[in-house]
Design a protein around this motif. Structure first.
Motif, PDB file in Angstrom:
ATOM      1  N   ASN A  20       0.809  -1.237   0.000  1.00  0.00           N
ATOM      2  CA  ASN A  20       0.000   0.000   0.000  1.00  0.00           C
ATOM      3  C   ASN A  20       0.833   1.273   0.000  1.00  0.00           C
ATOM      4  N   LEU A  21       1.804   1.306  -0.860  1.00  0.00           N
ATOM      5  CA  LEU A  21       2.557   2.555  -1.049  1.00  0.00           C
ATOM      6  C   LEU A  21       1.766   3.413  -2.026  1.00  0.00           C
ATOM      7  N   ILE A  22       1.944   4.728  -1.936  1.00  0.00           N
ATOM      8  CA  ILE A  22       1.170   5.609  -2.826  1.00  0.00           C
ATOM      9  C   ILE A  22       1.953   5.881  -4.104  1.00  0.00           C
ATOM     10  N   LYS A  23       1.370   5.399  -5.179  1.00  0.00           N
ATOM     11  CA  LYS A  23       2.049   5.510  -6.482  1.00  0.00           C
ATOM     12  C   LYS A  23       2.195   6.968  -6.902  1.00  0.00           C
ATOM     13  N   GLY A  24       3.262   7.213  -7.618  1.00  0.00           N
ATOM     14  CA  GLY A  24       3.475   8.578  -8.137  1.00  0.00           C
ATOM     15  C   GLY A  24       4.324   9.408  -7.182  1.00  0.00           C
ATOM     16  N   LEU A  25       4.386   8.954  -5.930  1.00  0.00           N
ATOM     17  CA  LEU A  25       5.226   9.673  -4.958  1.00  0.00           C
ATOM     18  C   LEU A  25       6.581   8.974  -4.862  1.00  0.00           C
ATOM     19  N   SER A  26       7.561   9.728  -4.406  1.00  0.00           N
ATOM     20  CA  SER A  26       8.886   9.126  -4.259  1.00  0.00           C
ATOM     21  C   SER A  26       8.913   8.241  -3.020  1.00  0.00           C
ATOM     22  N   VAL A  27       9.976   7.445  -2.919  1.00  0.00           N
ATOM     23  CA  VAL A  27      10.166   6.573  -1.752  1.00  0.00           C
ATOM     24  C   VAL A  27      10.205   7.436  -0.487  1.00  0.00           C
ATOM     25  N   LEU A  28      10.971   8.531  -0.566  1.00  0.00           N
ATOM     26  CA  LEU A  28      11.126   9.412   0.597  1.00  0.00           C
ATOM     27  C   LEU A  28       9.768   9.993   1.026  1.00  0.00           C
ATOM     28  N   GLU A  29       8.987  10.468   0.052  1.00  0.00           N
ATOM     29  CA  GLU A  29       7.671  11.053   0.383  1.00  0.00           C
ATOM     30  C   GLU A  29       6.761  10.006   1.020  1.00  0.00           C
ATOM     31  N   ASN A  30       6.792   8.786   0.486  1.00  0.00           N
ATOM     32  CA  ASN A  30       5.965   7.727   1.062  1.00  0.00           C
ATOM     33  C   ASN A  30       6.336   7.455   2.506  1.00  0.00           C
ATOM     34  N   VAL A  31       7.621   7.471   2.770  1.00  0.00           N
ATOM     35  CA  VAL A  31       8.076   7.185   4.141  1.00  0.00           C
ATOM     36  C   VAL A  31       7.658   8.311   5.099  1.00  0.00           C
ATOM     37  N   MET A  32       7.676   9.536   4.583  1.00  0.00           N
ATOM     38  CA  MET A  32       7.366  10.690   5.445  1.00  0.00           C
ATOM     39  C   MET A  32       5.864  10.867   5.720  1.00  0.00           C
ATOM     40  N   LEU A  33       5.035  10.262   4.849  1.00  0.00           N
ATOM     41  CA  LEU A  33       3.578  10.505   4.914  1.00  0.00           C
ATOM     42  C   LEU A  33       2.928  10.378   6.299  1.00  0.00           C
ATOM     43  N   PRO A  34       3.213   9.313   7.071  1.00  0.00           N
ATOM     44  CA  PRO A  34       2.504   9.183   8.357  1.00  0.00           C
ATOM     45  C   PRO A  34       2.792  10.326   9.328  1.00  0.00           C
ATOM     46  N   ALA A  35       3.911  11.036   9.093  1.00  0.00           N
ATOM     47  CA  ALA A  35       4.281  12.111  10.031  1.00  0.00           C
ATOM     48  C   ALA A  35       3.627  13.439   9.686  1.00  0.00           C
ATOM     49  N   TYR A  36       3.099  13.562   8.468  1.00  0.00           N
ATOM     50  CA  TYR A  36       2.533  14.848   8.040  1.00  0.00           C
ATOM     51  C   TYR A  36       1.509  15.434   9.021  1.00  0.00           C
ATOM     52  N   PRO A  37       0.540  14.634   9.491  1.00  0.00           N
ATOM     53  CA  PRO A  37      -0.468  15.232  10.388  1.00  0.00           C
ATOM     54  C   PRO A  37       0.109  15.760  11.699  1.00  0.00           C
ATOM     55  N   LEU A  38       1.328  15.327  12.050  1.00  0.00           N
ATOM     56  CA  LEU A  38       1.927  15.810  13.298  1.00  0.00           C
ATOM     57  C   LEU A  38       2.636  17.143  13.097  1.00  0.00           C
ATOM     58  N   GLY A  39       2.886  17.500  11.839  1.00  0.00           N
ATOM     59  CA  GLY A  39       3.519  18.788  11.526  1.00  0.00           C
ATOM     60  C   GLY A  39       4.916  18.946  12.071  1.00  0.00           C
ATOM     61  N   PRO A  40       5.790  17.934  11.927  1.00  0.00           N
ATOM     62  CA  PRO A  40       7.155  18.091  12.457  1.00  0.00           C
ATOM     63  C   PRO A  40       7.993  19.011  11.568  1.00  0.00           C
ATOM     64  N   ASP A  41       9.149  19.387  12.069  1.00  0.00           N
ATOM     65  CA  ASP A  41      10.066  20.216  11.284  1.00  0.00           C
ATOM     66  C   ASP A  41      10.492  19.423  10.038  1.00  0.00           C
ATOM     67  N   HIS A  42      10.417  20.071   8.885  1.00  0.00           N
ATOM     68  CA  HIS A  42      10.613  19.348   7.622  1.00  0.00           C
ATOM     69  C   HIS A  42      12.024  18.786   7.501  1.00  0.00           C
ATOM     70  N   ALA A  43      13.010  19.591   7.849  1.00  0.00           N
ATOM     71  CA  ALA A  43      14.404  19.143   7.714  1.00  0.00           C
ATOM     72  C   ALA A  43      14.658  17.927   8.602  1.00  0.00           C
ATOM     73  N   GLN A  44      14.106  18.006   9.804  1.00  0.00           N
ATOM     74  CA  GLN A  44      14.292  16.908  10.758  1.00  0.00           C
ATOM     75  C   GLN A  44      13.597  15.637  10.270  1.00  0.00           C
ATOM     76  N   LEU A  45      12.386  15.843   9.735  1.00  0.00           N
ATOM     77  CA  LEU A  45      11.618  14.696   9.253  1.00  0.00           C
ATOM     78  C   LEU A  45      12.335  14.029   8.079  1.00  0.00           C
ATOM     79  N   SER A  46      12.798  14.816   7.127  1.00  0.00           N
ATOM     80  CA  SER A  46      13.455  14.168   5.983  1.00  0.00           C
ATOM     81  C   SER A  46      14.769  13.521   6.411  1.00  0.00           C
ATOM     82  N   ARG A  47      15.416  14.113   7.424  1.00  0.00           N
ATOM     83  CA  ARG A  47      16.645  13.484   7.934  1.00  0.00           C
ATOM     84  C   ARG A  47      16.332  12.109   8.537  1.00  0.00           C
TER      85      ARG A  47
END
Lengths: 229, 377
Positions: free
Chosen positions: A96-123
Motif C-alpha cells: 500500500n505505497l502511494i504511487k506517483g510519490l517518491s520513496v522518501l515522500e511515502n516514508v514521510m507521509l505518516p508524520a505529516y499530520p503531526l507537523g514536524p520540522d521538515h528538515a528533521q523529518l526528511s533526515r
C-alpha cells in the motif's frame, strides 16, 4: 510497556442483515510487549480482522481491547487515530505505497499530520532508508521498486513515527523465500530494538522462524488452543 | 501554532504532488474551468467597462433633451419653442439640435448625421467617424456621396476624421453643416430635431422638466439620467443574452466538474484508506482534498480572470464585440479603460470557486469516514 489484552472480542460484518457474518467469535488474548507474535491460520480464519482491531483500524462489535489501563476499543475516531499514529506502525500485505510519490515522500507521509520540522523529518526518513539499504532509492518513484524494496519502504514508513508496536499483515505473501528470510531478519533486528511485533501469516518461513516467540493459531474466528493465551 | 502551519504546508505539499500525479485529468479540468471563468469574466468586465465608458461620454451631454411628440411619435420641434418655454430658473443654456439617421445601402449601415455647434463647416464639408472612414475606405480630402430622400445625390468632402478615443459614440457619426443638413433631409428653416437645455443644479432637473411639460404640453423632456438608465438596461440585456448563450457551456462544465469532484476513483478511495490507516485523521484527509479543490478552483479563477482582463482591455474583447457593443456593421475601435468592480469580482468568485470546493468535499467526507481497515482487505 504494557501488554495488549483482548477480552471476549467479537466482530460481525453486515450485522442485522441477511448476509451477517461473524469473523471473530469471542477471542481472549494477551500480547506481550517486546515479543514477536504470529497469528497463524488459513484464509478466512479471522487473522486480519483481529489484527485490524488490535491496531485500532476498526472496532470490535463486542468485547474489549485494552493496553494496560487504556481502553483501545470503543474510542471515538479521533482518539483511535491518535493512538494508531503514535503506537502502531503498519506493514500491509500489498505494501500500500502511494504511487506517483517518491520513496522518501511515502516514508514521510505518516508524520505529516503531526507537523514536524521538515528538515528533521526528511533526515529521519533518510536515516531509515539508509538503514534498510534504500538510501539510493530515496528519490525514486515507488512503482519502480522491486517487491523487496517496496516492502522495505513500507517498513521504513511504518517506523517513521517510532511506534512501539509493529503490525504486519501477511508480510511475506508477495515475496520469495529469500526475501521472506530477509524480512524475518529485519523483524529480528526490530525486536532487538525493543519493538513489539505482531504478524499474521500462514507462511512457514514466518511462523517457524526462531525470531517468533509465539504462534497463535486461528480457525473460524476463534483461537484453536485457548489455553495457550 | 508552528506545528499547525507546518501541517497545512505538508497537506498543501501532498495535494500539489497529488495533482501532479494525475496531470492529464487535472490539467484538462483546469483548462475547462479557466475557460468558463474567462467567458463569464469577459462578459462581466466588458459590459461593466462599456457602461462606465458610456457614463464618461454622457457626462458632457446636456442635462435635458426636449422632444416634440405628435401622435405619440417624436417629431420636429419648432425653434419658436425656445421662446415659448420662457425663462426657467436654473436653466443656464438652451438651443436646438439637428440630427438624424441615414441608411447607406453601399455598406448596409446606419449613420448618424449631426450639425455640430462647436465648429463651423462649409456646405459640402463633412467630418466623419473613424468607423465610417474604415468601412468606406475614405480619408481626409476624399468625397462621400449620398442620395437623399428627394432623390438627389449630395457629395461631402471629408475634412476631418473624428478622434478614435470617442469612438464608442462617434463611430457612425457624420458632422455636416446646418444648411446641407436641412437640404439633405428636407427640414424647413426654424425647425429642429430636438431642443437641449443645460441645468447647473442636478436637484432642479425634475422641477425644470415638470415646468417644461406644463408650458409645452406637446413635448417630452428626457433627462440624462434616464439615458444612462437606458444604457444600463441595454447593456444588462446584452449581458443577459450572452449569459443565456453561455448557459449550455456552464451546465456542461457543472456536470463535468461535479462528476470529477463527486466521483472518486477506486485509486483515490484506496489512497484515502491508506492515509487513514497510516495515521491521518478524517479531518486531515478532508483538509487535503479541500486544498486540492481550492488550488484548482483558485488557479482557474485567477487564470480565467487575468485572461479575460487581457482579452477585454488589451484585445478589445474580440469574442464578444459584435453582441455586446451593438453596432451591426460599424464596429467602434477603441480601448476600454480598465475597470474592475469589486462586487462583480466577488460574485464571480462566489459562483465559481465556492461550489467547486464544496462539491469536492462532500464525497471525500463520505469516503473519509469509512473505517480504514478496508486497505487490509
Amino acid at each position: 510497556m504494557e501488554p495488549i489484552q483482548l477480552h471476549q472480542v467479537k466482530k460481525a460484518f453486515n450485522q442485522g442483515r441477511p448476509n451477517e457474518f461473524w469473523a471473530i467469535r469471542g477471542v481472549d488474548l494477551t500480547i506481550q510487549p517486546h515479543r514477536a507474535t504470529v497469528l497463524k491460520g488459513p484464509s478466512g480464519s479471522g487473522k486480519t480482522t483481529l489484527l485490524s482491531m488490535i491496531g485500532c483500524l476498526s472496532r470490535p462489535t463486542s468485547g474489549r481491547i485494552t493496553r494496560g489501563e487504556q481502553l483501545l476499543s470503543g474510542l471515538p475516531e479521533r482518539f483511535m487515530t491518535e493512538i494508531r499514529r503514535r503506537t502502531f506502525g503498519f506493514i500491509f500485505q500489498q505494501f500500500n505505497l502511494i504511487k506517483g510519490l517518491s520513496v522518501l515522500e511515502n516514508v514521510m507521509l505518516p508524520a505529516y499530520p503531526l507537523g514536524p520540522d521538515h528538515a528533521q523529518l526528511s533526515r529521519s526518513a533518510l536515516e531509515l532508508l539508509h538503514q534498510f539499504g534504500l538510501g539510493t532509492k530515496a528519490e525514486s518513484r515507488v512503482e519502480w521498486l522491486s517487491g523487496g524494496e517496496a516492502q522495505r519502504t513500507a517498513i521504513c514508513r511504518a517506523l517513521i513515527n517510532d511506534p512501539e508496536i509493529l503490525i504486519a499483515d501477511e508480510p511475506t505473501a508477495n515475496l520469495d523465500s529469500r526475501l521472506s528470510r530477509e524480512f524475518m531478519a529485519i523483524v529480528d533486528g526490530l525486536k532487538q530494538t525493543g519493538k513489539t511485533i505482531l504478524l499474521t501469516s500462514h507462511d512457514p518461513v514466518v511462523f517457524d522462524s526462531p525470531v517468533v516467540d509465539r504462534v497463535v493459531e486461528m480457525s473460524d474466528g476463534q483461537i484453536m488452543d485457548p489455553s495457550c493465551c | 501554532m508552528k506545528a499547525f502551519i507546518r501541517k497545512q504546508r505538508y497537506l498543501i505539499d501532498f495535494t500539489l504532488s497529488s495533482l501532479l500525479r494525475r496531470p492529464g485529468k487535472n490539467l484538462g479540468l483546469l483548462v475547462v474551468y479557466s475557460l468558463i471563468v474567462f467567458l463569464l469574466a469577459s462578459v462581466m468586465l466588458f459590459t461593466h467597462a462599456l457602461r462606465s465608458e458610456a457614463r464618461l461620454v454622457l457626462a458632457d451631454s446636456p442635462e435635458i433633451i426636449l422632444q416634440r411628440m405628435v401622435a405619440g411619435r417624436h417629431d420636429l420641434i419648432p425653434g419658436s419653442y425656445l421662446e415659448k418655454m420662457g425663462r426657467i430658473r436654473g436653466v443656464i443654456g438652451k438651443h436646438g439640435r439637428l440630427w438624424g439617421y441615414f441608411y447607406d445601402p453601399a455598406v448596409q449601415a446606419n449613420y448618424t448625421l449631426m450639425v455640430p455647434r462647436d465648429r463651423q463647416l462649409a456646405e459640402d464639408e463633412a467630418v466623419i467617424g473613424a468607423a465610417i472612414a474604415r468601412t468606406r475606405g475614405v480619408s481626409r480630402g476624399d468625397f462621400l456621396t449620398f442620395r437623399s430622400t428627394d432623390g438627389n445625390a449630395y457629395s461631402f468632402r471629408v475634412s476631418a476624421i473624428l478622434a478614435s478615443d470617442s469612438e464608442l459614440v462617434s463611430a457612425d457619426l457624420i458632422l455636416v453643416s446646418e444648411q446641407r443638413f436641412r437640404t439633405f433631409f428636407g427640414i424647413p428653416e426654424g425647425y429642429y430635431t430636438d431642443l437641449v437645455l443645460n441645468v447647473r443644479n442636478p436637484k432642479e432637473l425634475r422641477k425644470v422638466a415638470e415646468k417644461l411639460t406644463l408650458r409645452l404640453p406637446d413635448t417630452r423632456p428626457i433627462l440624462r439620467d434616464e439615458i444612462l438608465r437606458t444604457y444600463d438596461a441595454i447593456f444588462n440585456w446584452r449581458q443577459g443574452i450572452v449569459f443565456v448563450l453561455l448557459t449550455g457551456t456552464i451546465l456542461a462544465f457543472v456536470i463535468f466538474a461535479w462528476d470529477k469532484a463527486s466521483g472518486l476513483s477506486a485509486e483515490e478511495r484506496r489512497e484515502i484508506g491508506i492515509l487513514k490507516a497510516i495515521g491521518w485523521e478524517t479531518s486531515d484527509v478532508i483538509r487535503m482534498k479541500f486544498w486540492e479543490g481550492a488550488i484548482i478552483s483558485l488557479s482557474a479563477f485567477l487564470l480565467g480572470y487575468l485572461t479575460a482582463y487581457g482579452h477585454v482591455f488589451y484585445a478589445n474583447a474580440g469574442l464578444f464585440e459584435p453582441v455586446l457593443k451593438g453596432w451591426s456593421v460599424l464596429y467602434p475601435e477603441f480601448r476600454l479603460t480598465p475597470f474592475i468592480d469589486g462586487l462583480q469580482l466577488a460574485t464571480l468568485f462566489f459562483f465559481t470557486v465556492f461550489p467547486y470546493t464544496v462539491a469536492t468535499i462532500v464525497p471525500i467526507w463520505r469516503a473519509a469516514i469509512t473505517d480504514p481497515d478496508t486497505v487490509m482487505r
